[in-house]
Design a protein around this motif. Structure first.
Motif, PDB file in Angstrom:
ATOM      1  N   ILE A   1      -2.497   3.995  -5.158  1.00  0.00           N
ATOM      2  CA  ILE A   1      -1.037   4.018  -5.303  1.00  0.00           C
ATOM      3  C   ILE A   1      -0.713   4.450  -6.734  1.00  0.00           C
ATOM      4  N   PRO A   2       0.117   5.485  -6.893  1.00  0.00           N
ATOM      5  CA  PRO A   2       0.424   5.955  -8.242  1.00  0.00           C
ATOM      6  C   PRO A   2       1.317   4.977  -9.013  1.00  0.00           C
ATOM      7  N   GLU A   3       1.357   5.134 -10.322  1.00  0.00           N
ATOM      8  CA  GLU A   3       2.275   4.359 -11.167  1.00  0.00           C
ATOM      9  C   GLU A   3       3.650   5.025 -11.077  1.00  0.00           C
ATOM     10  N   PHE A   4       4.687   4.220 -10.955  1.00  0.00           N
ATOM     11  CA  PHE A   4       6.040   4.748 -10.847  1.00  0.00           C
ATOM     12  C   PHE A   4       6.822   4.398 -12.096  1.00  0.00           C
ATOM     13  N   LYS A   5       7.611   5.345 -12.575  1.00  0.00           N
ATOM     14  CA  LYS A   5       8.428   5.107 -13.770  1.00  0.00           C
ATOM     15  C   LYS A   5       9.720   4.376 -13.415  1.00  0.00           C
ATOM     16  N   THR A   6      10.214   4.620 -12.216  1.00  0.00           N
ATOM     17  CA  THR A   6      11.466   3.994 -11.793  1.00  0.00           C
ATOM     18  C   THR A   6      11.365   3.540 -10.340  1.00  0.00           C
ATOM     19  N   GLU A   7      12.251   2.653  -9.958  1.00  0.00           N
ATOM     20  CA  GLU A   7      12.310   2.196  -8.575  1.00  0.00           C
ATOM     21  C   GLU A   7      12.720   3.352  -7.663  1.00  0.00           C
ATOM     22  N   GLU A   8      13.576   4.216  -8.165  1.00  0.00           N
ATOM     23  CA  GLU A   8      14.020   5.389  -7.411  1.00  0.00           C
ATOM     24  C   GLU A   8      12.829   6.297  -7.081  1.00  0.00           C
ATOM     25  N   GLU A   9      11.957   6.494  -8.046  1.00  0.00           N
ATOM     26  CA  GLU A   9      10.756   7.304  -7.850  1.00  0.00           C
ATOM     27  C   GLU A   9       9.845   6.668  -6.796  1.00  0.00           C
TER      28      GLU A   9
ATOM     29  N   ARG B   1      10.797   4.643  -4.339  1.00  0.00           N
ATOM     30  CA  ARG B   1      11.442   4.790  -3.032  1.00  0.00           C
ATOM     31  C   ARG B   1      11.178   6.174  -2.445  1.00  0.00           C
ATOM     32  N   ALA B   2      11.307   7.207  -3.290  1.00  0.00           N
ATOM     33  CA  ALA B   2      11.087   8.576  -2.833  1.00  0.00           C
ATOM     34  C   ALA B   2       9.643   8.761  -2.359  1.00  0.00           C
ATOM     35  N   PHE B   3       8.703   8.142  -3.063  1.00  0.00           N
ATOM     36  CA  PHE B   3       7.292   8.240  -2.690  1.00  0.00           C
ATOM     37  C   PHE B   3       7.047   7.626  -1.318  1.00  0.00           C
ATOM     38  N   TRP B   4       7.524   6.400  -1.101  1.00  0.00           N
ATOM     39  CA  TRP B   4       7.256   5.712   0.160  1.00  0.00           C
ATOM     40  C   TRP B   4       8.037   6.313   1.315  1.00  0.00           C
ATOM     41  N   LYS B   5       9.080   7.029   1.015  1.00  0.00           N
ATOM     42  CA  LYS B   5       9.860   7.684   2.068  1.00  0.00           C
ATOM     43  C   LYS B   5       9.033   8.764   2.768  1.00  0.00           C
ATOM     44  N   VAL B   6       8.100   9.393   2.046  1.00  0.00           N
ATOM     45  CA  VAL B   6       7.328  10.497   2.612  1.00  0.00           C
ATOM     46  C   VAL B   6       5.834  10.186   2.774  1.00  0.00           C
ATOM     47  N   ASN B   7       5.380   8.991   2.376  1.00  0.00           N
ATOM     48  CA  ASN B   7       3.973   8.629   2.475  1.00  0.00           C
ATOM     49  C   ASN B   7       3.792   7.423   3.385  1.00  0.00           C
ATOM     50  N   ASP B   8       2.689   7.407   4.110  1.00  0.00           N
ATOM     51  CA  ASP B   8       2.368   6.315   5.022  1.00  0.00           C
ATOM     52  C   ASP B   8       1.590   5.240   4.269  1.00  0.00           C
ATOM     53  N   SER B   9       2.088   4.019   4.278  1.00  0.00           N
ATOM     54  CA  SER B   9       1.432   2.934   3.547  1.00  0.00           C
ATOM     55  C   SER B   9       0.023   2.659   4.071  1.00  0.00           C
ATOM     56  N   ALA B  10      -0.258   3.023   5.329  1.00  0.00           N
ATOM     57  CA  ALA B  10      -1.591   2.796   5.895  1.00  0.00           C
ATOM     58  C   ALA B  10      -2.659   3.611   5.160  1.00  0.00           C
ATOM     59  N   ASP B  11      -2.251   4.671   4.460  1.00  0.00           N
ATOM     60  CA  ASP B  11      -3.192   5.465   3.661  1.00  0.00           C
ATOM     61  C   ASP B  11      -3.534   4.759   2.350  1.00  0.00           C
ATOM     62  N   TYR B  12      -2.768   3.728   1.994  1.00  0.00           N
ATOM     63  CA  TYR B  12      -2.905   3.073   0.691  1.00  0.00           C
ATOM     64  C   TYR B  12      -3.241   1.585   0.769  1.00  0.00           C
ATOM     65  N   VAL B  13      -2.996   0.962   1.917  1.00  0.00           N
ATOM     66  CA  VAL B  13      -3.154  -0.491   2.046  1.00  0.00           C
ATOM     67  C   VAL B  13      -3.956  -0.819   3.305  1.00  0.00           C
ATOM     68  N   GLU B  14      -4.884  -1.756   3.201  1.00  0.00           N
ATOM     69  CA  GLU B  14      -5.606  -2.253   4.371  1.00  0.00           C
ATOM     70  C   GLU B  14      -4.783  -3.383   4.978  1.00  0.00           C
TER      71      GLU B  14
END
Length: 65
Positions: A7-15, A17-30
């Motif tokens: 999971i990348p480091e985010f500078k802002t909460e907005e950033e 939100r944009a990341f999780w909007k287009v990425n599947d959490s199953a690729d990052y979390v068991e």
């Protein structure tokens, strides 16, 4: 077993939100290893709204209290 992405480091909460909007959490979390947690000090967000309700419904709710 699939290798999880980092999971990348985010500078802002907005950033974030944009990341999780287009990425599947199953690729990052068991999720099979996830645990339920409670956060008793977390305050829910609130927003004032206006609703139009029949007066009889409002009266019923007032008398319940």
């Amino acid at each position: 077993m699939n290798r999880l992405k980092i999971i990348p480091e985010f500078k802002t909460e907005e950033e974030e939100r944009a990341f999780w909007k287009v990425n599947d959490s199953a690729d990052y979390v068991e999720w099979e290893k996830a645990q339920v947690v409670t956060m008793p000090n977390l305050k829910p967000s609130t927003k004032t709204i206006s609703l139009r309700l029949p007066e009889s419904l409002l009266d019923d709710e007032r008398h319940r209290s």
